[in-house]
Write an enzyme that holds these catalytic residues in place. Sequence first.
Site, PDB file in Angstrom:
ATOM      1  N   LYS A  45       0.839  -1.200   0.000  1.00  0.00           N
ATOM      2  CA  LYS A  45       0.000   0.000   0.000  1.00  0.00           C
ATOM      3  C   LYS A  45       0.872   1.248   0.000  1.00  0.00           C
ATOM      4  O   LYS A  45       0.636   2.183  -0.760  1.00  0.00           O
ATOM      5  CB  LYS A  45      -0.918   0.003   1.229  1.00  0.00           C
ATOM      6  CG  LYS A  45      -2.109  -0.914   1.061  1.00  0.00           C
ATOM      7  CD  LYS A  45      -2.890  -1.100   2.348  1.00  0.00           C
ATOM      8  CE  LYS A  45      -3.931  -2.199   2.159  1.00  0.00           C
ATOM      9  NZ  LYS A  45      -4.526  -2.673   3.388  1.00  0.00           N
ATOM     10  N   GLN A  54      -5.325  -1.501   9.522  1.00  0.00           N
ATOM     11  CA  GLN A  54      -5.201  -2.846   8.947  1.00  0.00           C
ATOM     12  C   GLN A  54      -5.873  -3.884   9.858  1.00  0.00           C
ATOM     13  O   GLN A  54      -5.564  -3.962  11.046  1.00  0.00           O
ATOM     14  CB  GLN A  54      -3.707  -3.174   8.760  1.00  0.00           C
ATOM     15  CG  GLN A  54      -3.434  -4.474   8.059  1.00  0.00           C
ATOM     16  CD  GLN A  54      -3.859  -4.469   6.595  1.00  0.00           C
ATOM     17  OE1 GLN A  54      -3.601  -3.522   5.859  1.00  0.00           O
ATOM     18  NE2 GLN A  54      -4.542  -5.524   6.171  1.00  0.00           N
ATOM     19  N   ASP A 105     -11.642   2.851   3.847  1.00  0.00           N
ATOM     20  CA  ASP A 105     -12.042   1.436   3.754  1.00  0.00           C
ATOM     21  C   ASP A 105     -13.554   1.308   3.587  1.00  0.00           C
ATOM     22  O   ASP A 105     -14.053   0.247   3.213  1.00  0.00           O
ATOM     23  CB  ASP A 105     -11.635   0.698   5.046  1.00  0.00           C
ATOM     24  CG  ASP A 105     -10.469  -0.249   4.834  1.00  0.00           C
ATOM     25  OD1 ASP A 105     -10.189  -0.591   3.663  1.00  0.00           O
ATOM     26  OD2 ASP A 105      -9.849  -0.643   5.829  1.00  0.00           O
TER      27      ASP A 105
END
Length: 299
Positions: free
Chosen positions: A55, A99, A122
């Site tokens: 990422k 995460q 997200d």
Amino acid sequence: MADAKIIDGKAFAAALRGRIATAVGEIKQAHGLTPGLVVVLVGENPASQVYVRNKARQTEEVGMASFEHKLPADTGQDELMALIAKLNKDPAINGILVQLPLPKQIDEQAVIAAIDPAKDVDGFHVINTGRLATGGSGASAPLIPCTPLGCLMMLKDHLGDLTGMPAVVVGRSNIVGKPMAQLLLREHCTVTIAHSRTRDLPAVCRGAEILIAAVGRPEMIRGDWIRPGATVIDVGINRIEGEGGKTRLVGDVATGEARSIAGAITPVPGGVGPMTIACLLANTVTATCRQAGVPAPEF
Ligand code: NDP
């Protein structure tokens, strides 16, 4: 029937990242904005470390600012919440990704709920899931979870208008199955959500012109579960024993069987996976523009 078209997610994601890099350059020039994405990693899960590294690299490659917070596995809830509060206020940060999975002493839902919904790239915050479910648009448009967003982009690229198509989503997780079903409904598909309690799953799958497999069970969906000519999106990423003691990745669909029946199928690896990070970058650009009150590019 001829072999299915392989939907090349790797190439699609590379092209998307190219469009994102162009958009980042344009918003820098027009508005002096550099989108900033922070990834918070708690603990040392090896798979998560690989994702976080990828990422960060891809964030920088498209010209955005990348930030990282790596916290020890024994980090407490309060400490993580304090960090989120700080990141919510930081004007250099437009997107926050925590995460998952988090260590068990941390309440995952409370952490997601603490993220500013405008920075929730997200798309897991209830404000964003609620807006997706209720059809929010304009100022109340949701940020959409990255994996289903990537699946939808590939579907629309391959099929065009999805109106009226029977779609079956196997899996009902908050991360993939449920938002995927909402997105397909928004595109006017007739959507069935199947799960571990579904009766006669093969027959349900056979009704699908669009079949999304998001189960986490290696090659569970067999060739004869697939309607001839259907478009199959295989979200599953499963590591299994391969030859010579090595491991290899397979999806939730028995690809060897499916290829001679489906009209099109995403491979594993190289299908949905690469699109997920590309969509995270796209969401960060979208979030940056919305926060600044400037028009967000369409990807
Ligand atoms: P979850 O484990 O959260 O959800 C799995 C879903 O599959 C559940 O709804 C479960 O049903 C259903 N299921 C399990 N067994 C069966 C069965 N025998 N028949 C029918 N349905 C079943 O997984 P995720 O949604 O997080 O992930 C799914 C897969 O996608 C995994 O392989 C994961 O690695 C992969 N993934 C890939 C990503 C990518 O970037 N490509 C991103 C995220 C996930 P029930 O609710 O009844 O338990």
